[in-house]
Design a protein around this motif. Structure first.
Motif, PDB file in Angstrom:
ATOM      1  N   VAL A 177      26.396  56.589   1.764  1.00 28.14           N
ATOM      2  CA  VAL A 177      27.347  57.393   2.528  1.00 28.14           C
ATOM      3  C   VAL A 177      26.635  58.662   2.992  1.00 28.14           C
ATOM      4  N   ALA A 199      33.566  58.112   8.878  1.00 28.28           N
ATOM      5  CA  ALA A 199      32.390  58.306   8.031  1.00 28.28           C
ATOM      6  C   ALA A 199      31.164  57.674   8.661  1.00 28.28           C
ATOM      7  N   PHE A 251      36.905  53.160   6.057  1.00 27.05           N
ATOM      8  CA  PHE A 251      36.417  54.510   6.302  1.00 27.05           C
ATOM      9  C   PHE A 251      37.538  55.504   6.022  1.00 27.05           C
ATOM     10  N   GLU A 297      33.792  59.987   3.647  1.00 25.51           N
ATOM     11  CA  GLU A 297      34.049  59.185   2.453  1.00 25.51           C
ATOM     12  C   GLU A 297      34.509  57.797   2.847  1.00 25.51           C
ATOM     13  N   VAL A 298      34.220  56.853   1.957  1.00 26.43           N
ATOM     14  CA  VAL A 298      34.525  55.450   2.214  1.00 26.43           C
ATOM     15  C   VAL A 298      35.191  54.881   0.964  1.00 26.43           C
ATOM     16  N   GLU A 301      29.936  61.606   0.298  1.00 28.58           N
ATOM     17  CA  GLU A 301      28.570  61.855   0.775  1.00 28.58           C
ATOM     18  C   GLU A 301      27.574  61.821  -0.376  1.00 28.58           C
ATOM     19  N   LEU A 320      27.691  55.590   7.518  1.00 27.96           N
ATOM     20  CA  LEU A 320      27.059  54.824   6.451  1.00 27.96           C
ATOM     21  C   LEU A 320      25.684  54.357   6.904  1.00 27.96           C
TER      22      LEU A 320
END
Length: 146
Positions: A61, A100, A95, A65-66, A79, A102
């Motif tokens: 990441v 986000a 996501f 944020e995921v 992150e 990636l």
């Protein structure tokens, strides 16, 4: 013999449109041999449904944020978080707020870049034809779960 190469934002290829998100191919399997690398920008709430494939997949990441589902458990990756799925593992992600970024590393035997390219050409935009989507995924080694 593989050649050395240098990829920076100034020479990135045009991002692929994968169901409304942008995926930039930084390195193809044939360039490196054992893995492919992509930079993925996803919009809030987007992400793949539960699926599996016969290659390892690792995500880092970069920004945002995921929400990952791994081993049936939901985990929020912020992150700086690294997430790894061995080949054959059913997984999914969405996501988070504001979207986000990636970094994705797809392992040996990966068809991820080919799948992203096929989705860009055959299932353009965020509008999804479920039958066509499943066909493109299946043709590129990805099985939807459930």
């Amino acid at each position: 013999m593989k050649n050395s190469f240098f990829t920076s934002p100034s020479n990135y290829p045009e991002p692929l449109n994968v169901l409304g998100d942008r995926i930039t191919v930084l390195a193809r399997l044939e360039q490196i041999g054992d893995y492919a690398v992509t930079l993925n920008y996803g919009h809030e709430g987007n992400g793949p449904p539960p699926h599996s494939h016969p290659w390892d997949e690792t995500f880092f990441v970069v920004k945002g944020e995921v929400d990952f589902v791994m081993d049936g458990e939901q985990r929020i990756a912020t992150e700086g978080t690294l997430v790894h799925f061995p080949a054959g593992t059913v997984h999914s992600f969405k996501f988070g707020p504001g979207g986000a970024h990636l970094l994705e590393i797809s392992g040996r035997g990966s068809q991820a870049v080919e799948m992203f390219t096929a989705l860009d050409h055959e299932v353009p935009g965020p509008v999804q034809d479920g039958v066509k989507l499943a066909e493109v995924l299946r043709n590129n080694g990805v099985e939807l779960a459930g």
